[in-house]
Design a protein around this motif. Structure first.
Motif, PDB file in Angstrom:
ATOM      1  N   TYR A 201      -5.138  -0.059  -4.347  1.00  0.00           N
ATOM      2  CA  TYR A 201      -4.211  -0.513  -5.379  1.00  0.00           C
ATOM      3  C   TYR A 201      -4.188  -2.046  -5.413  1.00  0.00           C
ATOM      4  O   TYR A 201      -4.235  -2.705  -4.380  1.00  0.00           O
ATOM      5  N   VAL A 202      -4.094  -2.587  -6.623  1.00  0.00           N
ATOM      6  CA  VAL A 202      -3.968  -4.033  -6.787  1.00  0.00           C
ATOM      7  C   VAL A 202      -2.538  -4.399  -7.172  1.00  0.00           C
ATOM      8  O   VAL A 202      -2.206  -5.571  -7.258  1.00  0.00           O
ATOM      9  N   THR A 203      -1.694  -3.383  -7.406  1.00  0.00           N
ATOM     10  CA  THR A 203      -0.261  -3.584  -7.627  1.00  0.00           C
ATOM     11  C   THR A 203       0.496  -2.795  -6.564  1.00  0.00           C
ATOM     12  O   THR A 203      -0.089  -2.301  -5.605  1.00  0.00           O
ATOM     13  N   ASP A 204       1.800  -2.645  -6.730  1.00  0.00           N
ATOM     14  CA  ASP A 204       2.608  -1.825  -5.829  1.00  0.00           C
ATOM     15  C   ASP A 204       2.019  -0.417  -5.751  1.00  0.00           C
ATOM     16  O   ASP A 204       1.762   0.228  -6.781  1.00  0.00           O
ATOM     17  N   ASP A 205       1.805   0.085  -4.531  1.00  0.00           N
ATOM     18  CA  ASP A 205       1.198   1.405  -4.377  1.00  0.00           C
ATOM     19  C   ASP A 205       2.196   2.550  -4.535  1.00  0.00           C
ATOM     20  O   ASP A 205       1.830   3.723  -4.371  1.00  0.00           O
ATOM     21  N   LEU A 206       3.451   2.253  -4.843  1.00  0.00           N
ATOM     22  CA  LEU A 206       4.493   3.261  -5.078  1.00  0.00           C
ATOM     23  C   LEU A 206       4.721   4.157  -3.867  1.00  0.00           C
ATOM     24  O   LEU A 206       5.137   5.313  -3.998  1.00  0.00           O
ATOM     25  N   GLY A 207       4.427   3.616  -2.702  1.00  0.00           N
ATOM     26  CA  GLY A 207       4.608   4.393  -1.484  1.00  0.00           C
ATOM     27  C   GLY A 207       3.508   5.394  -1.214  1.00  0.00           C
ATOM     28  O   GLY A 207       3.660   6.279  -0.362  1.00  0.00           O
ATOM     29  N   LYS A 208       2.370   5.273  -1.896  1.00  0.00           N
ATOM     30  CA  LYS A 208       1.285   6.235  -1.772  1.00  0.00           C
ATOM     31  C   LYS A 208       0.235   5.829  -0.735  1.00  0.00           C
ATOM     32  O   LYS A 208      -0.728   6.567  -0.510  1.00  0.00           O
ATOM     33  N   GLY A 209       0.386   4.672  -0.093  1.00  0.00           N
ATOM     34  CA  GLY A 209      -0.580   4.238   0.917  1.00  0.00           C
ATOM     35  C   GLY A 209      -1.529   3.195   0.392  1.00  0.00           C
ATOM     36  O   GLY A 209      -1.550   2.864  -0.798  1.00  0.00           O
ATOM     37  N   SER A 210      -2.376   2.702   1.272  1.00  0.00           N
ATOM     38  CA  SER A 210      -3.231   1.569   0.925  1.00  0.00           C
ATOM     39  C   SER A 210      -4.483   1.961   0.141  1.00  0.00           C
ATOM     40  O   SER A 210      -5.096   1.118  -0.507  1.00  0.00           O
TER      41      SER A 210
END
Length: 359
Positions: A307-316
């Motif tokens: 992700y290049v933005t917030d991962d929404l709590g889904k991990g790296s």
């Protein structure tokens, strides 16, 4: 009159093994201790056209199969059955007496016993009565008569609904298999159907040399739009669903008839976050790269991204295994699984795409 050969196979195979289970409840209750058993019945069509796509892959066999599994306690797991498609790719020389092949398969599992908070609370593997079936067989065939082969090998089977329903730890089965395969020529009954006749056609296909691949250097830009449904863990055992959406902009390069690579941008929208985030905060942007395996009109895609933005709590990072069907040179349909960090299912996605630019 001359008839074209039509080579067919019928295989019956038994499977035995153990589980790869990421939870604790089923193990602590002892429901996985005895392992599993299964029966597979498969009907195959042997490709034999030297001018077709099959000639680049040593003439694989493709077909449909039926699976019936025995996972121990039927009140907890049900009696899983599945229908699936498969492709058996020969590795090495397919004309030897003992041959090796790799066989992926994909289908639908049904007749599962799903989680229920009151009646089946220990089953955190299946949140629904149906799931995706995925199999991978590393198999050997030993030719011991004109028509019959002894088949044996190692296999991996996976049941999961991709978090469409919760709980969804799924089950991974790994073990050994043993079976019998019957090879025949479907034209035999037209040419001479007398059971006592000595006028016998060739029962199995003798593979010619694999056709050499030529470089393609095919480049394209692809746009893909997909959606799906997903549950939160709090909604397990209910019918409540949330919408999810994926949009992909891809650069794709194909080196030859088999191999290709891709890289691009991802847009994700996850409405399971509606109780925690505003609409604009339920989106994420990612980047990915991957490998494409091409055969017939199909593409097996294996992608990994971050992700290049917030991962929404889904991990790296995330992965996307997918299978694509090319409707024509421009349009395609695709079915895949988007994962969380570590490979756990985030959601299943199905959609359509097109290639506006090719060179």
């Amino acid at each position: 009159m001359t008839y074209s050969n039509k080579f067919r196979t019928i295989e019956v195979k038994s499977n035995y093994g153990s589980y790869l289970y990421t939870g604790t409840a089923l193990s602590e209750a002892g429901f996985l201790d005895a392992g599993y058993g299964a029966i597979n019945v498969k009907i195959g069509w042997q490709s034999s056209d030297s001018e077709s796509w099959a000639s680049y892959y040593k003439y694989p066999t493709y077909g449909i199969g039926l699976y019936s599994g025995f996972l121990g306690n039927a009140q907890v797991f049900g009696n899983p059955s599945a229908i699936y498609g498969f492709v058996d790719f020969p590795i090495g020389n397919p004309n030897r007496r003992n041959t090796f092949s790799i066989e992926p398969s994909l289908g639908i599992t049904y007749n599962l016993q799903e989680y229920n908070a009151e009646e089946n609370p220990v089953n955190d593997a299946f949140g629904a009565r149906a799931a995706v079936y995925f199999g991978l067989d590393f198999g050997f065939e030993y030719r011991f008569t004109r028509e019959l082969d002894l088949t044996y090998g190692f296999d991996f089977t996976h049941f999961s609904n991709g978090s469409s329903y919760q709980p969804n730890l799924g089950l991974n089965l790994f073990g050994i298999n043993l079976g019998i395969k019957y090879n025949y020529n479907a034209v035999q009954r037209i040419v001479d159907n007398d059971p006592y006749s000595s006028n016998l056609l060739q029962a199995r296909f003798k593979s010619p040399e694999k056709r050499e691949m030529t470089k393609i250097n095919d480049d394209s830009i692809a746009l893909y739009f997909a959606g799906g449904g997903k549950q939160t863990s709090e909604d397990g055992g209910t019918d409540r669903q949330f919408g999810v959406f994926t949009g992909v902009l891809d650069y794709e390069h194909r080196f030859n008839e088999i191999h290709g690579i891709s890289a691009g941008l991802d847009f994700f929208y996850d409405n399971t976050l509606q109780e925690f985030k505003k609409a604009g905060d339920r989106t994420a942007i990612g980047i990915h790269a991957g490998y494409d395996f091409n055969f017939w009109k199909m593409v097996i895609k294996a992608q990994i991204g971050t992700y290049v933005t917030d991962d929404l709590g889904k991990g790296s990072y995330f992965m996307r295994p997918a299978i694509r069907y090319n409707i024509n040179k421009t349009l395609f349909a695709q079915f895949g699984l988007k994962t969380l960090d570590g490979g756990a299912a985030d959601y299943l996605e199905f959609g359509f795409g097109f290639k506006p630019f090719k060179w």
